[in-house]
Design an enzyme around this catalytic site. Sequence first.
Site, PDB file in Angstrom:
ATOM      1  N   GLY A  41       0.788  -1.240   0.000  1.00 30.81           N
ATOM      2  CA  GLY A  41       0.000   0.000   0.000  1.00 30.81           C
ATOM      3  C   GLY A  41       0.816   1.283   0.000  1.00 30.81           C
ATOM      4  CG  ASP A 107      -8.258   0.378   9.493  1.00 32.08           C
ATOM      5  OD1 ASP A 107      -9.099   1.270   9.581  1.00 32.08           O
ATOM      6  OD2 ASP A 107      -8.569  -0.808   9.279  1.00 32.08           O
ATOM      7  CG  ASP A 163      -5.179  -3.257  -2.100  1.00 37.99           C
ATOM      8  OD1 ASP A 163      -4.880  -2.803  -0.972  1.00 37.99           O
ATOM      9  OD2 ASP A 163      -5.346  -4.463  -2.317  1.00 37.99           O
TER      10      ASP A 163
HETATM   11  P1  IMP Z   1      -4.176  -1.785  10.532  1.00 37.18           P
HETATM   12  O1  IMP Z   1      -3.206  -2.862  10.895  1.00 37.18           O
HETATM   13  O2  IMP Z   1      -5.608  -2.197  10.861  1.00 37.18           O
HETATM   14  O3  IMP Z   1      -3.844  -0.420  11.047  1.00 37.18           O
HETATM   15  O4  IMP Z   1      -4.236  -1.737   8.973  1.00 37.18           O
HETATM   16  C1  IMP Z   1      -3.253  -1.256   8.248  1.00 37.18           C
HETATM   17  C2  IMP Z   1      -3.274  -1.811   6.843  1.00 37.18           C
HETATM   18  O5  IMP Z   1      -4.590  -2.162   6.387  1.00 37.18           O
HETATM   19  C3  IMP Z   1      -2.817  -0.702   5.944  1.00 37.18           C
HETATM   20  O6  IMP Z   1      -1.433  -0.740   5.770  1.00 37.18           O
HETATM   21  C4  IMP Z   1      -3.582  -0.982   4.676  1.00 37.18           C
HETATM   22  O7  IMP Z   1      -2.831  -1.827   3.856  1.00 37.18           O
HETATM   23  C5  IMP Z   1      -4.848  -1.676   5.100  1.00 37.18           C
HETATM   24  N1  IMP Z   1      -6.012  -0.723   5.162  1.00 37.18           N
HETATM   25  C6  IMP Z   1      -6.604  -0.218   6.255  1.00 37.18           C
HETATM   26  N2  IMP Z   1      -7.609   0.610   5.930  1.00 37.18           N
HETATM   27  C7  IMP Z   1      -7.647   0.638   4.587  1.00 37.18           C
HETATM   28  C8  IMP Z   1      -8.456   1.350   3.634  1.00 37.18           C
HETATM   29  O8  IMP Z   1      -9.366   2.149   3.939  1.00 37.18           O
HETATM   30  N3  IMP Z   1      -8.167   1.110   2.322  1.00 37.18           N
HETATM   31  C9  IMP Z   1      -7.187   0.265   1.902  1.00 37.18           C
HETATM   32  N4  IMP Z   1      -6.392  -0.397   2.761  1.00 37.18           N
HETATM   33  C10 IMP Z   1      -6.624  -0.220   4.088  1.00 37.18           C
HETATM   34 MG    MG Z   2      -0.553  -1.841   4.207  1.00 35.13          MG
END
Ligand code: IMP
Ligand code: MG
Length: 181
Positions: A41, A107, A163
Amino acid sequence: MYKVSEKPLVGAAEIKARVAELASEIALSFDYDILLSALTGAYMFTADLSRELAKVQGARAQQKKIAFIKASSYGNSTESSGKLQVFGLERLDFQNKRVLVIDDIADSGNTLLGLVGMLRERGACDVRTCVLLNKQERRTVDFKADFVGFEIANEFVVGYGLDCADNYRFLPEIWTLQEVN
Ligand code: IMP
Ligand code: MG
């Protein structure tokens, strides 16, 4: 089935301006050794941010490394699988290194919290994080990024590297993804 919003959430010119600002903020406050980018990403953000950093760092830029790892916790949908997998750390040396981790979005916070822990275990002396986007409302763990491009609401976004099942990454803007029947 999904489709993108009618208008971008963040336009290309706005992204470009903010990335340049972020580079200045980083160059002023963190003299890192390694910029560590979390694929996939963060690829577009990393390409732009690293070039802006080079402009503001001048000769200092030549001492800095850039490396890529693959971090993933997402399956082929808009919901996290919850399990963090990281590939590529083992071939890099983090002993006494100052590391700037770049990701597309924070996220739940699981990916970056996990990654920071792994880098400390591998001997990094200072680990800071930079994300293009922050979805504070979705946070489930105690994680705060040091550098944030844009705060956004609790919506699934795509484009500029982000994505949904590898679609939409190439879009130069950030769009909200909507489900259609
Ligand atoms: P976390 O571990 O939940 O903070 O998620 C992080 C990863 O989830 C990011 O590096 C993204 O690759 C993916 N992600 C989280 N939210 C989104 C979104 O709205 N669109 C696309 N990818 C997301
Ligand atoms: Mg990511």
